[in-house]
Design a protein around this motif. Structure first.
Motif, PDB file in Angstrom:
ATOM      1  N   SER A  49      10.954  -6.366   0.190  1.00  0.00           N
ATOM      2  CA  SER A  49      11.451  -5.320   1.073  1.00  0.00           C
ATOM      3  C   SER A  49      10.470  -4.158   1.042  1.00  0.00           C
ATOM      4  CB  SER A  49      12.834  -4.847   0.635  1.00  0.00           C
ATOM      5  OG  SER A  49      13.294  -3.812   1.474  1.00  0.00           O
ATOM      6  N   VAL A  50       9.776  -3.953   2.154  1.00  0.00           N
ATOM      7  CA  VAL A  50       8.772  -2.911   2.219  1.00  0.00           C
ATOM      8  C   VAL A  50       8.971  -2.121   3.500  1.00  0.00           C
ATOM      9  CG1 VAL A  50       6.322  -2.373   2.114  1.00  0.00           C
ATOM     10  CG2 VAL A  50       7.171  -4.466   1.057  1.00  0.00           C
ATOM     11  N   SER A  51       9.351  -0.871   3.400  1.00  0.00           N
ATOM     12  CA  SER A  51       9.496  -0.049   4.591  1.00  0.00           C
ATOM     13  C   SER A  51       8.140   0.489   5.010  1.00  0.00           C
ATOM     14  CB  SER A  51      10.457   1.113   4.334  1.00  0.00           C
ATOM     15  OG  SER A  51       9.859   2.054   3.463  1.00  0.00           O
ATOM     16  N   VAL A  52       7.998   0.804   6.283  1.00  0.00           N
ATOM     17  CA  VAL A  52       6.739   1.379   6.758  1.00  0.00           C
ATOM     18  C   VAL A  52       6.434   2.671   6.021  1.00  0.00           C
ATOM     19  CG1 VAL A  52       5.560   2.356   8.754  1.00  0.00           C
ATOM     20  CG2 VAL A  52       6.967   0.336   9.036  1.00  0.00           C
ATOM     21  N   GLN A  53       7.465   3.485   5.787  1.00  0.00           N
ATOM     22  CA  GLN A  53       7.252   4.767   5.124  1.00  0.00           C
ATOM     23  C   GLN A  53       6.698   4.565   3.718  1.00  0.00           C
ATOM     24  OE1 GLN A  53      10.714   7.231   4.881  1.00  0.00           O
ATOM     25  NE2 GLN A  53       9.691   8.863   3.759  1.00  0.00           N
ATOM     26  N   ASN A  54       7.349   3.720   2.930  1.00  0.00           N
ATOM     27  CA  ASN A  54       6.875   3.487   1.568  1.00  0.00           C
ATOM     28  C   ASN A  54       5.511   2.818   1.552  1.00  0.00           C
ATOM     29  OD1 ASN A  54       9.186   4.577   0.484  1.00  0.00           O
ATOM     30  ND2 ASN A  54      10.251   2.612   0.364  1.00  0.00           N
ATOM     31  N   PHE A  55       5.307   1.930   2.515  1.00  0.00           N
ATOM     32  CA  PHE A  55       4.054   1.205   2.600  1.00  0.00           C
ATOM     33  C   PHE A  55       2.881   2.163   2.822  1.00  0.00           C
ATOM     34  CE2 PHE A  55       0.995  -0.988   5.452  1.00  0.00           C
ATOM     35  CZ  PHE A  55       0.524  -1.927   4.551  1.00  0.00           C
ATOM     36  N   LEU A  56       3.074   3.154   3.670  1.00  0.00           N
ATOM     37  CA  LEU A  56       1.992   4.072   4.021  1.00  0.00           C
ATOM     38  C   LEU A  56       1.875   5.251   3.057  1.00  0.00           C
ATOM     39  CD1 LEU A  56       2.424   4.104   7.895  1.00  0.00           C
ATOM     40  CD2 LEU A  56       0.643   2.960   6.574  1.00  0.00           C
ATOM     41  N   GLU A  57       2.870   5.434   2.178  1.00  0.00           N
ATOM     42  CA  GLU A  57       2.784   6.522   1.217  1.00  0.00           C
ATOM     43  C   GLU A  57       1.626   6.318   0.252  1.00  0.00           C
ATOM     44  OE1 GLU A  57       6.514   6.828  -0.691  1.00  0.00           O
ATOM     45  OE2 GLU A  57       7.439   8.030   0.890  1.00  0.00           O
ATOM     46  N   ASP A  58       1.265   5.070   0.011  1.00  0.00           N
ATOM     47  CA  ASP A  58       0.169   4.781  -0.909  1.00  0.00           C
ATOM     48  C   ASP A  58      -1.135   4.782  -0.109  1.00  0.00           C
ATOM     49  OD1 ASP A  58      -1.597   3.924  -2.792  1.00  0.00           O
ATOM     50  OD2 ASP A  58      -0.388   2.233  -3.478  1.00  0.00           O
ATOM     51  N   ASN A  59      -1.853   5.911  -0.090  1.00  0.00           N
ATOM     52  CA  ASN A  59      -3.053   6.004   0.722  1.00  0.00           C
ATOM     53  C   ASN A  59      -4.225   5.227   0.138  1.00  0.00           C
ATOM     54  OD1 ASN A  59      -3.828   7.587  -1.435  1.00  0.00           O
ATOM     55  ND2 ASN A  59      -3.812   9.523  -0.301  1.00  0.00           N
ATOM     56  N   ARG A  60      -3.992   4.569  -1.001  1.00  0.00           N
ATOM     57  CA  ARG A  60      -5.061   3.736  -1.556  1.00  0.00           C
ATOM     58  C   ARG A  60      -5.387   2.576  -0.640  1.00  0.00           C
ATOM     59  NH1 ARG A  60      -3.815   1.200  -6.735  1.00  0.00           N
ATOM     60  NH2 ARG A  60      -1.790   0.907  -5.787  1.00  0.00           N
ATOM     61  N   LEU A  61      -4.436   2.155   0.198  1.00  0.00           N
ATOM     62  CA  LEU A  61      -4.697   1.040   1.109  1.00  0.00           C
ATOM     63  C   LEU A  61      -5.843   1.374   2.046  1.00  0.00           C
ATOM     64  CD1 LEU A  61      -4.103  -1.670   2.429  1.00  0.00           C
ATOM     65  CD2 LEU A  61      -2.394  -0.517   3.841  1.00  0.00           C
ATOM     66  N   ILE A  62      -5.809   2.548   2.659  1.00  0.00           N
ATOM     67  CA  ILE A  62      -6.862   2.952   3.575  1.00  0.00           C
ATOM     68  C   ILE A  62      -8.183   3.073   2.832  1.00  0.00           C
ATOM     69  CG2 ILE A  62      -7.617   4.783   5.154  1.00  0.00           C
ATOM     70  CD1 ILE A  62      -4.637   5.367   5.649  1.00  0.00           C
ATOM     71  N   GLU A  63      -8.142   3.646   1.634  1.00  0.00           N
ATOM     72  CA  GLU A  63      -9.358   3.765   0.840  1.00  0.00           C
ATOM     73  C   GLU A  63      -9.909   2.401   0.459  1.00  0.00           C
ATOM     74  OE1 GLU A  63      -8.349   6.164  -2.491  1.00  0.00           O
ATOM     75  OE2 GLU A  63      -8.027   7.981  -1.319  1.00  0.00           O
ATOM     76  N   ASP A  64      -9.018   1.475   0.158  1.00  0.00           N
ATOM     77  CA  ASP A  64      -9.432   0.135  -0.235  1.00  0.00           C
ATOM     78  C   ASP A  64     -10.122  -0.575   0.927  1.00  0.00           C
ATOM     79  OD1 ASP A  64      -9.515  -1.695  -2.391  1.00  0.00           O
ATOM     80  OD2 ASP A  64      -7.983  -2.915  -1.418  1.00  0.00           O
ATOM     81  N   ILE A  65      -9.530  -0.504   2.113  1.00  0.00           N
ATOM     82  CA  ILE A  65     -10.137  -1.130   3.284  1.00  0.00           C
ATOM     83  C   ILE A  65     -11.466  -0.461   3.606  1.00  0.00           C
ATOM     84  CG2 ILE A  65      -9.885  -1.539   5.765  1.00  0.00           C
ATOM     85  CD1 ILE A  65      -6.880  -1.815   5.311  1.00  0.00           C
ATOM     86  N   PHE A  66     -11.531   0.867   3.514  1.00  0.00           N
ATOM     87  CA  PHE A  66     -12.778   1.579   3.769  1.00  0.00           C
ATOM     88  C   PHE A  66     -13.859   1.132   2.798  1.00  0.00           C
ATOM     89  CE2 PHE A  66     -15.531   5.351   3.106  1.00  0.00           C
ATOM     90  CZ  PHE A  66     -16.068   5.437   4.385  1.00  0.00           C
TER      91      PHE A  66
END
Length: 232
Positions: free
Chosen positions: A4-21
């Motif tokens: 169960s992953v909400s969009v809000q909780n999913f995007l709260e971790d900004n490491r995802l964007i840093e990881d993809i970058f």
């Protein structure tokens, strides 16, 4: 346990964007390195080396395109404009085309097991999302596998769901400072595989009412099990 992953909780971790970058920067650096080597080979007798470098560039460009699609998904979610488009899909045909057709056949075909089926298996899926889920799984496993062993990815078809199982021998165990409720993680070494791209895969599975599970076995053997129901 259902992921169960909400969009809000999913995007709260900004490491995802840093990881993809970070991945994008690594891919571009590898391409530039290959180009520089080809330039050094110019006019020299280096049979086979230029071919290897051009093949490496092709592979890196393929991964670059895939990672840019990840950026697009995150952008849509940040803008709250992500459109989830499920439709009835001939599942085996779709998966067969994904792993056999260009440009991904060179990376997927040799590491994937897709059993033959005697009847048509329909699933209500978003083809783009499932494609990204499969590719994320492969590239993530390949990135963290030991250099002498390729990851494996096996598809199976059960009564009410289809399963994607990935397996690889990790080059190291990924420590995490906190436990995430986003993933169902069983860890026998008391360390969690809690990387941002795992969040993305978990979210893509959850969009289909599916589950995402990581199991770390003794000896750094890692299994990922994704189960997606045929119907909502």
């Amino acid at each position: 346990m259902k992921t169960s992953v909400s969009v809000q909780n999913f995007l709260e971790d900004n490491r995802l964007i840093e990881d993809i970058f970070h991945e994008l920067k690594s891919i571009v650096a590898s391409i530039l390195s290959s180009v520089e080597l080809i330039a050094l080979y110019d006019g020299k007798s280096v049979e086979g080396r230029i071919t290897r470098q051009t093949e490496a560039i092709k592979s890196q460009v393929i991964e670059l395109d895939f990672q840019l699609q990840n950026v697009r998904i995150v952008q849509y979610m940040l803008n709250k404009s992500f459109q989830f488009k499920r439709k009835q899909t001939s599942l085996h045909l779709f998966l067969n085309q994904l792993i056999r057709d260009e440009p991904y056949n060179k990376v997927l075909y040799s590491v994937t097991e897709l059993p033959a089926v005697k009847k048509v298996i329909d699933a209500y899926i978003d083809e783009f999302v499932i494609r990204q889920l499969v590719l994320n799984l492969y590239f993530w496993m390949n990135r963290h596998s030991t250099s002498h062993q390729l990851p494996r990815m096996v598809f199976s078809f059960e009564d009410t769901y289809f399963e994607i199982k990935g397996n690889f021998y990790a080059s190291y165990i990924f420590p995490s400072p906190f436990k995430s409720s986003m993933l169902d993680v069983r860890d026998t070494d008391n360390e969690l595989l809690n990387q941002p791209l795992c969040y993305l895969m978990s979210y893509l599975a959850a969009l289909h009412d599916g589950t995402f599970e990581i199991i770390v076995e003794p000896g750094k053997n890692v299994s990922i099990v994704i189960r997606i129901p045929y119907k909502p």
